[in-house]
Design an enzyme around this catalytic site. Structure first.
Site, short mmCIF file in Angstrom:
data_model
loop_
_atom_site.label_atom_id
_atom_site.label_comp_id
_atom_site.label_asym_id
_atom_site.label_seq_id
_atom_site.Cartn_x
_atom_site.Cartn_y
_atom_site.Cartn_z
N ASN A 36 0.82 -1.22 0.00
CA ASN A 36 0.00 0.00 0.00
C ASN A 36 0.86 1.27 0.00
O ASN A 36 0.34 2.36 0.21
CB ASN A 36 -0.89 0.02 1.25
N HIS A 125 -14.87 -2.56 3.98
CA HIS A 125 -13.75 -3.27 4.62
C HIS A 125 -14.17 -4.02 5.89
O HIS A 125 -15.11 -3.63 6.59
CB HIS A 125 -12.69 -2.23 4.98
N GLU A 166 -16.59 3.45 1.11
CA GLU A 166 -15.17 3.77 0.96
C GLU A 166 -15.02 4.65 -0.27
O GLU A 166 -15.68 4.36 -1.28
CB GLU A 166 -14.36 2.48 0.76
N SER A 170 -11.13 -1.13 -1.44
CA SER A 170 -9.80 -1.68 -1.19
C SER A 170 -9.48 -2.91 -2.04
O SER A 170 -8.32 -3.21 -2.25
CB SER A 170 -9.64 -2.02 0.29
N ASP A 195 -14.77 6.18 4.34
CA ASP A 195 -13.44 5.68 4.66
C ASP A 195 -12.52 6.05 3.50
O ASP A 195 -12.69 5.57 2.37
CB ASP A 195 -13.53 4.15 4.85
N HIS A 198 -7.75 4.41 1.04
CA HIS A 198 -6.95 4.25 -0.18
C HIS A 198 -6.99 5.47 -1.09
O HIS A 198 -6.46 5.43 -2.20
CB HIS A 198 -7.40 2.99 -0.93
N LYS A 228 -1.01 3.59 4.54
CA LYS A 228 -1.05 3.28 3.10
C LYS A 228 -0.20 4.32 2.37
O LYS A 228 1.01 4.33 2.58
CB LYS A 228 -2.50 3.18 2.68
C1 LIG Z 1 -10.73 0.58 3.47
C2 LIG Z 1 -9.86 0.28 4.64
N1 LIG Z 1 -10.21 0.79 5.85
C3 LIG Z 1 -9.48 0.56 6.95
C4 LIG Z 1 -8.34 -0.21 6.88
C5 LIG Z 1 -7.55 -0.49 8.14
O1 LIG Z 1 -6.50 0.42 8.25
P1 LIG Z 1 -5.21 0.05 9.10
O2 LIG Z 1 -4.36 -0.81 8.23
O3 LIG Z 1 -4.59 1.36 9.44
O4 LIG Z 1 -5.68 -0.68 10.31
C6 LIG Z 1 -7.92 -0.73 5.67
C7 LIG Z 1 -6.66 -1.52 5.58
O5 LIG Z 1 -6.58 -2.64 5.26
C8 LIG Z 1 -8.71 -0.50 4.51
O6 LIG Z 1 -8.37 -1.03 3.34
#
Ligand SMILES: Cc1ncc(COP(=O)(O)O)c(C=O)c1O
Length: 373
Positions: A36, A125, A166, A170, A195, A198, A228
């Site tokens: 990432n 996610h 999102e 992801s 969210d 990404h 990321k």
């Molecule tokens: C859309 C999304 N939200 C949240 C997360 C979690 O973030 P972190 O890796 O900082 O725990 C991820 C990571 O995999 C993600 O892809």
């Protein structure tokens, strides 16, 4: 040593037989089409130096934060950083979390109450899903990016309604129709939660994500993650002062954990400083995305995505794993994403592009991929 096998062993065995056993491994020396680290910040020495200088200037020498934010772990550094984060993302307040997982868990378990409703995109996610599992609110999914399906759910709404999406998905790398989602939420009095994991660093003139200044007032909350494109670690939830105060009081993943240490805060601050100036890196990343997409379209049946995440649907766990392993033997770090992480039939190679990938690497990769399909 225990002599009898624990029942957990049987579950692991079953996973193994299904070809789904997860194992930790190192992949060194391969061309990175998988991490990432979209802008290369995680490997950027200037970022580390900026953070070290900042800690020196602040005469900050603590190794750990010594407690949760509500006990002994709060610092001026954390509060200053939250002011910076809120301003950067055009909102009133921000609250740091130890990871994006913790941020989503904290938000979705604490904010929607009994009697409230969460409508969520079917592809959100795992951290959002886990947060919702801890919530007393009713939850309903809508088909991915399908606004009519979301509106169809209106009949099920009760209490305060939260819509979880999102900005960049992801696993699929496609974007949410944020303007239209915000309009639907406005019309119905629903609360949009985005969210930006990404999108942070990748989109927006200063890498602020896909929620721009005009859209920001129409989002109830946004989640930014720092592991990321920002290349470090941690996360923040951005929104109103009331939301921040509420999370400080009720988000258990904020309350019951040791706060991020000063060096993590300095790394996040340095990553923001770098992100504001990373026009060249963003340009290189988007150039690589366009280059990859045109190369793939010319050679394979493929749906291009505008983000750093691309996926090639291969279908079948075993088939996908074999292709990924074959590609790895050629020096490319590409991972198989298997069901149940993605729906059955949607098993895929997930390819992440970076500012530091070269056209030559992309060409070689596409040529080799063609021979596997
Ligand atoms: C859309 C999304 N939200 C949240 C997360 C979690 O973030 P972190 O890796 O900082 O725990 C991820 C990571 O995999 C993600 O892809």
């Amino acid at each position: 040593m225990q002599s009898e096998a624990h029942p957990l062993q049987a579950l692991l065995e079953k996973r193994k037989q299904e070809g789904l056993l997860r194992v930790l491994r190192h992949n060194t020396g391969l061309v990175d089409f998988c991490s990432n680290d979209y802008l290369g910040f995680a490997r950027n020495r200037v970022l580390a130096e900026l953070a070290a200088d900042f800690l020196k200037e602040e005469a900050e020498y603590m190794n750990g934060s010594t407690g949760s934010r509500l006990i002994t772990g709060n610092t001026v550094l954390a509060e200053q950083l939250e002011v910076l984060i809120a301003a950067y993302h055009h909102t009133d307040a921000a609250l740091l979390f130890n990871s994006g997982y913790d941020a989503n868990l904290g938000f979705f378990s604490a904010v929607p109450q009994r009697g409230d409703t969460i409508f969520y995109d079917q592809l959100v996610h795992a951290s959002i899903r886990d947060g919702m599992r801890l919530s007393w609110a009713k939850t309903f999914s809508f088909r991915h990016n399908d606004l009519s399906d979301l509106q169809r759910l209106a009949a099920r709404a009760s209490g305060n309604v939260y819509v979880a999406v999102e900005s960049v998905y992801s696993m699929d790398g496609d974007l949410a129709p944020l303007d239209a989602l915000a309009a639907i939420c406005r019309k119905n009095g629903w609360h949009l939660v985005v969210d930006e994991a990404h999108a942070t660093g990748v989109f927006g003139p200063q890498g602020e994500g896909l929620v721009n200044k005009a859209l920001a007032p129409h989002c109830f909350a946004r989640i930014y993650t720092y592991g990321k494109a920002m290349g470090v670690h941690g996360a923040a939830i951005a929104g109103s002062e009331v939301l921040k105060d509420y999370l400080v009081n009720f988000a258990r993943s904020f309350i019951y954990t040791t706060a991020l240490p000063a060096h993590s805060l300095a790394m996040i601050q340095a990553a923001y400083t770098m992100m504001a100036k990373a026009m060249e890196e963003r340009k290189k990343l988007h150039d690589n995305i366009a280059y990859f997409n045109s190369g793939m379209k010319a050679k394979l049946d493929f749906i291009p995505r505008p983000s750093a995440i691309q996926s090639v649907i291969t279908g079948g766990n075993e088939h996908t794993r074999q292709i990924a392993a074959h590609i790895q033997t050629q020096g490319f770090d590409v991972r198989a994403i298997l069901s149940p992480t993605v729906p059955t039939g949607q098993e895929r190679l997930r390819i992440c592009l970076h500012a530091f990938n070269t056209h030559e690497e992309i060409d070689r990769f596409i040529e080799f991929l063609k021979t596997c399909m």
